[in-house]
Design an enzyme around this catalytic site. Structure first.
Site, mmCIF file in Angstrom:
data_model
loop_
_atom_site.group_PDB
_atom_site.id
_atom_site.type_symbol
_atom_site.label_atom_id
_atom_site.label_comp_id
_atom_site.label_asym_id
_atom_site.label_seq_id
_atom_site.Cartn_x
_atom_site.Cartn_y
_atom_site.Cartn_z
ATOM 1 N N ASP A 191 -10.508 -2.986 0.430
ATOM 2 C CA ASP A 191 -11.655 -2.257 0.901
ATOM 3 C C ASP A 191 -13.096 -2.831 0.586
ATOM 4 O O ASP A 191 -13.361 -3.403 -0.456
ATOM 5 C CB ASP A 191 -11.811 -0.904 0.257
ATOM 6 C CG ASP A 191 -12.855 0.028 0.477
ATOM 7 O OD1 ASP A 191 -12.734 0.919 1.361
ATOM 8 O OD2 ASP A 191 -14.024 -0.265 -0.070
ATOM 9 N N GLY A 248 2.770 -2.366 8.629
ATOM 10 C CA GLY A 248 2.990 -3.158 9.785
ATOM 11 C C GLY A 248 4.498 -3.353 9.905
ATOM 12 O O GLY A 248 5.159 -3.756 8.985
ATOM 13 N N GLY A 274 -23.674 1.212 30.117
ATOM 14 C CA GLY A 274 -22.771 1.804 30.548
ATOM 15 C C GLY A 274 -21.757 0.625 30.834
ATOM 16 O O GLY A 274 -20.530 1.115 30.534
ATOM 17 N N GLU A 283 -6.676 -5.241 3.731
ATOM 18 C CA GLU A 283 -6.714 -6.543 2.779
ATOM 19 C C GLU A 283 -8.020 -6.457 1.693
ATOM 20 O O GLU A 283 -8.549 -7.369 1.385
ATOM 21 C CB GLU A 283 -6.915 -7.776 3.553
ATOM 22 C CG GLU A 283 -5.809 -8.067 4.613
ATOM 23 C CD GLU A 283 -4.767 -8.397 3.865
ATOM 24 O OE1 GLU A 283 -4.897 -9.192 2.985
ATOM 25 O OE2 GLU A 283 -3.506 -7.964 4.151
ATOM 26 N N ARG A 318 -29.206 -9.919 33.588
ATOM 27 C CA ARG A 318 -29.661 -8.370 34.104
ATOM 28 C C ARG A 318 -31.094 -8.072 34.197
ATOM 29 O O ARG A 318 -31.759 -8.462 33.033
ATOM 30 C CB ARG A 318 -29.062 -7.484 32.809
ATOM 31 C CG ARG A 318 -29.344 -6.039 32.967
ATOM 32 C CD ARG A 318 -28.446 -5.249 34.055
ATOM 33 N NE ARG A 318 -28.632 -3.736 34.108
ATOM 34 C CZ ARG A 318 -27.880 -3.007 34.852
ATOM 35 N NH1 ARG A 318 -27.149 -3.583 36.128
ATOM 36 N NH2 ARG A 318 -27.971 -1.766 34.753
ATOM 37 N N THR A 350 1.024 -1.188 -0.109
ATOM 38 C CA THR A 350 -0.067 -0.067 -0.106
ATOM 39 C C THR A 350 0.895 1.149 -0.076
ATOM 40 O O THR A 350 1.720 1.253 0.649
ATOM 41 C CB THR A 350 -0.894 -0.135 1.185
ATOM 42 O OG1 THR A 350 -1.754 -1.123 1.077
ATOM 43 C CG2 THR A 350 -1.601 1.155 1.491
ATOM 44 N N SER A 371 -6.431 -0.042 -2.215
ATOM 45 C CA SER A 371 -6.801 -1.158 -2.642
ATOM 46 C C SER A 371 -6.664 -1.446 -4.168
ATOM 47 O O SER A 371 -6.912 -2.391 -5.173
ATOM 48 C CB SER A 371 -8.587 -1.266 -2.465
ATOM 49 O OG SER A 371 -8.709 -1.340 -1.164
#
Lengths: 697, 697
Positions: free
Chosen positions: B442, B195, B417, B440, B327, B156, B162
């Protein structure tokens, strides 16, 4: 709510706008229209929000971020940016609408800063203001305003959030010592997610069940001191909520109380008081109404979040659309120059309807803010006004906060890898705004509140009608599901099945058609649910609850549709105030895009219920695509009208950096070609060889 | 792709499943079914992912996180967790499917760890493996496998993501020195988001245009050394991408090259080579096909992301559904005990269709993995197999990564929350997975690839038909938009308009009905676009591009519908492999929920095109609601079948903590009532007073 609809219906001529493809947006005029009534305060707040000292660099730890925001709050105090809502007798301005207008813009600096300010002045301070008496004001508000008393709004508990009535903290009156004793009797009753709770809070407004003389009078608010310079006071304890998904500039924490004693006079007693002898009195007899009145004074939080969500959506769209007009990708029409992203239909489909919704949410917020100011200034403050305000705030806050998350995400994706870098701000804004969807009232719960109001209004329409009418109505719902008896049905029927494709498109852009379709859907959905719920009448409580539950999804959908209609109405009213013809033309397309996108989203409903013919439905998608192409050339003007500059956006890709890179690359390629040193593409070589072989034969 | 549909159509009896409301899920059996072919490797990887040393506490700075993940990678090396795909002659196992199965599970430990491993072994290592020769393998793979050479996959660029074919880095052959000279000639050509690029990368596979003898042979891959212990080597430079929206355990950065010379033999020359004299040769004559073949070897990344996205969705749903059954909130049926969230219809509507989609995505991933292994093991490796694999990977990766984001967000909101706290993990997982939607490939670009394949397949169907047939078809599309001529039309027509509400529901749960409706939609949409695009034939390039662009949204919608159909098919085939009757019954409801939710989502299309009658359409919503109620009692069993334990979930609210708090609160209230010390509710006091007053009269 229904009144609003019919009132404005009279104001708009059926077909007031002609298409003019040469229309141009007057950016300044549109900007002014969007600034609304409190334009000056909004601009002041933006100037403040643009200052570097109020920004936070990416990559701070949550402890560093907390400290930075605490320092920034002092800047807000020094610039008097946060005192407008407080009474003049403590140095404020009694200006409620202006206060929220300015506050909402702080999100542009850093949502943590905004929400921390919201905790201190919008919740803690407002609770003392709206639930306390003048003595309370004079005692505590100066310290709250100056930040000498950093404080908490201790309402939510681990066990109960949006369901405030069910919190379990108690404040029991001890007649002998004339004190309240505050207790959180079990873990679920601990106050949780409390801003300023983990570190900085010196005092709190604590919500607890007021118990005196053996009677629980429901939830009331109490002023409780939490910490001195050495930490928690006796009986008070807590823990840090730690790192969160966002808003890490705020020290949220848990608080618990064990036999914490406070003076009787620390009860914020505007709506309910306890005399020295333990006698409870209140100006509001019904405990239910009293509770909702107290909670209702805190509606400002929802109004503020609505405004902040709109501002964040505007920033995101400005950045993504600016980038979309500079970034080129994939050869389409040309072999040399790639297309800019905004010229792709799918890119338009991704960004422009969200732009239209943002305008709708912006105009709707403006009306909400006006309504809020009307109520809190006392200009229009009846019970009904307050109820309208609460319903409007619940409806708009839900939609705008979800919309902001959706828009921030779409903009992030539409800018690819660049959008994922913190330097372009989408991800942090989204992470911070995430919680806006569930705090100050969970959006789903809020929409259910809206739905209950719609049902109540619907029931009122039948006051005076005998039971037979109502029963027939319900039966009608059940037996003939394609013929509905609302008055609106007739209006809609008139344009359902006639005309050519072109005629259909003309009808769809008629605001009356859009309104009728949107209104009819709300009315019909509410009527259907009301009919279904009639079956629950007189049933045992558990069975009645089961009937209600079986209709919960439909109910929430109806509330959603109602909220969208409110946005559409506000947009349409906003349009009328735009005087420049070109701007009005373009904004009319944007409003049509908003309205028709709503109809497209719910196309199944309209077809299933005979509101649109299949033929007309098929014209909708193509018509929306044509609208996108019409709006496309104005996209940058439209986002520029939001009025956010580089000091607000602070996004590398909103700055023209992409255009500079593209220009540099194109110039390099041009020079290379001109120099004759450019390599030959193998594909062209192959073509030439083939041609040569052909010529040989 | 269409072949898949018709093949499985024969395998399913039209109505194989009867409703049995007493059905019970065999959790272990379902678990095994979901583990798929590489169950052992998957379980090993989960054991590893559950180890604390591979976890990362919230609140680390990005530099600390990067260091931690780098250390964790060594654990993966030591446990041989990441070498399975490499050839036996360098110590691997030649096991491609198993490698990805294990890799995908690493997301459970920390997505940064997963993606960093993906960069090192899945991209950098794989490029050397798939694009290099055996000499390259023996020279570099051992160091790559052992992490002695941390490396980058430098494809890239800032200017192109892409759209790989358009990258601008060049590798020009210098015949005198027998070297390639690497250059990034302008800012947009810098490698970006790489990376290992910011800090750790010692070498890189750099993608660049290969130029020799004045001809550009398109993008090829080159092995380039970047850094020694003192930093960048001469001619190499770069900068840090800084903090990102997520995945901050990875040091993404930018790289630029100025006249960096590498030996001729550093060209990874499997598909194209340059002799010492500069002569270019390739086993693939067409430059276009050569490029796609090279890029196609890297499909593994998409397959892995698909698996990881499914795993993340499973974790989120386990946590949210567990919490939803513990809950309690709001009094519904009872005055004392509140409802558990999962009993609310809206909560079911929010979570259960996403659960159904997760199962669909899981079964689909399993098939993709098998297909991937078939191709890369050489078992089934024709050109068509590779094309099918690429289309399948593009379709499924797009849907599953978007689904994961949507599911993580809904689960976050559904847990209020608590969901926002890092301790419950939704927010960090979502932040990390955000980029999965655009890296990898779009997702929008990938769906367009899928669409182009669908159009090509569609065109093939007309091979042999004379132009008259094709023209008539196109005309048919234009003039009679409600009568479609696909073969499927007849099948669907048969059940469109008959029968009672009950009959309608029975028809909807028939898998044949679901398949027909889903298949028909794909076929018709593709045919419509193909018809519209025929108009572009023979037009000048710019006008042709405009026609294509005007249909881009429809094209992408068709691809989306196709991908959903693939998921539905995979789910249905997965169902057949479940032998336990109860499990199969419940999973059939889940599959029906998936299928019918897809139809509900696109109801407008089905009605508009006459595929469903309005009457039948009205039964769909209520039928889905009934399915939700049926699935509800099995919700916990279903998420338990995903097989993630506390060591994977590491979420406070997935641990039963909420139930313990609820139990404590209820016990407290019970004891208080029993003691007689409970305060009297004011509301009851008022009622009693009213009754007393009445009695007096």
């Amino acid at each position: 709510m229904t009144q609003t609809v019919s009132k404005s219906e009279r104001q708009i001529p059926a077909s007031s706008v002609r298409d003019d493809d040469s229309a141009v947006v007057d950016v300044d005029a549109l900007s002014r229209a969007l600034l609304g009534k409190w334009a000056d305060i909004r601009l002041q707040a933006r100037e403040l929000a643009g200052r570097e000292e109020l920004h936070t660099p990416a990559g701070l730890s949550h402890t560093e971020h907390r400290e930075r925001v605490m320092t920034q709050l002092k800047v807000l105090v020094d610039t008097k940016a946060v005192h407008r809502a407080f009474p003049k007798y403590v140095g404020g301005e009694d200006n409620h609408g202006g206060n929220v207008a300015g506050f909402a813009e702080l999100v542009v600096a850093d949502p943590s800063l905004q929400i921390k300010a919201g905790v201190q002045w919008g919740l803690f301070g407002s609770a003392v203001l709206h639930l306390g008496n003048r003595e309370h004001h004079e005692k505590w508000l100066p310290g709250i305003m100056s930040l000498d008393i950093p404080g908490c709004f201790a309402m939510t508990e681990t066990g109960h959030g949006s369901d405030v009535a069910s919190i379990a903290t108690t404040a029991e009156y001890d007649v002998e010592k004339e004190e309240f004793i505050i207790n959180t009797p079990f873990r679920a009753a601990w106050k949780d997610y409390i801003g300023n709770g983990a570190v900085y809070g010196k005092a709190a407004v604590v919500f607890a069940h007021l118990i005196t003389k053996g009677v629980d009078h429901g939830v009331h608010a109490f002023y409780v001191e939490l910490r001195d310079d050495n930490g928690f006071l006796p009986g008070v304890g807590g823990e840090d909520d730690g790192v969160k998904g966002g808003l890490n500039g705020i020290d949220n924490g848990r608080l618990h109380f064990s036999n914490v004693r406070i003076p009787r006079t620390n009860l914020l007693n505007k709506y309910g008081d306890v005399a020295a002898d333990g006698t409870y009195t209140s100006s509001i007899e019904s405990p239910g109404r009293r509770f909702f009145t107290m909670i209702g004074t805190l509606v400002q939080g929802r109004v503020s979040l609505d405004g902040a969500a709109v501002a964040a959506s505007k920033m995101a769209l400005k950045t993504a659309i600016q980038y979309g007009t500079e970034r080129r990708q994939f050869n389409g029409a040309s072999d040399i120059k790639e297309e800019v992203l905004m010229d792709y239909q799918q890119h338009q489909r991704r960004l422009l309807p969200r732009l239209a919704t943002t305008f709708a949410a912006s105009f709707a917020h403006d009306e909400l803010l006006q309504k809020f100011d009307d109520v809190f200034s006392g200009a229009h403050d009846t019970d009904e006004d307050r109820q309208d305000l609460e319903t409007l705030a619940a409806a708009l806050k839900s939609l705008s906060t979800w919309h902001a998350l959706d828009t921030l995400q779409e903009c992030r994706e539409a800018t690819g890898g660049a959008g994922f870098l913190s330097e372009n701000r989408f991800t942090a804004l989204r992470a911070d705004l995430d919680i806006y969807a569930t705090f100050e009232g969970d959006n789903t719960v809020l929409l259910q509140l809206v739905a209950k109001r719609l049902l109540a209004d619907y029931a009122k329409e039948f006051v005076g009608a005998d039971f037979g009418v109502l029963a027939r109505y319900a039966v009608g719902q059940a037996t003939d599901r394609t013929v509905h008896r609302t008055g609106l049905r007739q209006i809609v029927q008139a344009f359902a099945d006639t005309g050519s494709e072109k005629k259909s498109a003309v009808a769809l852009r008629d605001p009356k058609t859009q309104r009728d379709l949107l209104t009819d859907r709300v009315g019909t959905m509410v009527a259907e649910v009301a009919g279904a719920l009639k079956a629950a009448r007189g049933l045992p409580k558990d069975k009645g609850a089961a009937v209600f539950n079986a209709n919960q999804h439909a109910l929430i959908q109806a509330a959603h549709a109602h909220a969208e209609l409110l946005q559409w109405e506000a947009f349409t009213r906003g349009l009328e105030r735009i005087e420049d013809a070109g701007t009005r033309q373009v904004m009319t397309w944007v409003r049509d895009l908003f309205g028709l996108s709503l109809i497209e989203k719910n196309l199944g409903w309209y077809l299933m219920n005979g509101r649109l013919s299949a033929q007309r439905a098929r014209t909708l998608g193509p018509y929306i695509n044509r609208l996108l192409a019409k709006i496309r050339p104005h996209a940058v003007d439209l986002v520029d009208s939001f009025g956010y500059g580089p000091e607000h956006l602070r996004s590398a890709i909103a700055s023209g950096a992409e255009k500079a890179r593209q220009d540099e690359a194109m110039e390099y390629q041009r020079l290379l070609r001109a120099s004759g040193a450019a390599p030959l593409d193998e594909k062209i070589l192959i073509q030439r060889k083939k041609q040569a072989a052909k010529a040989k034969r």
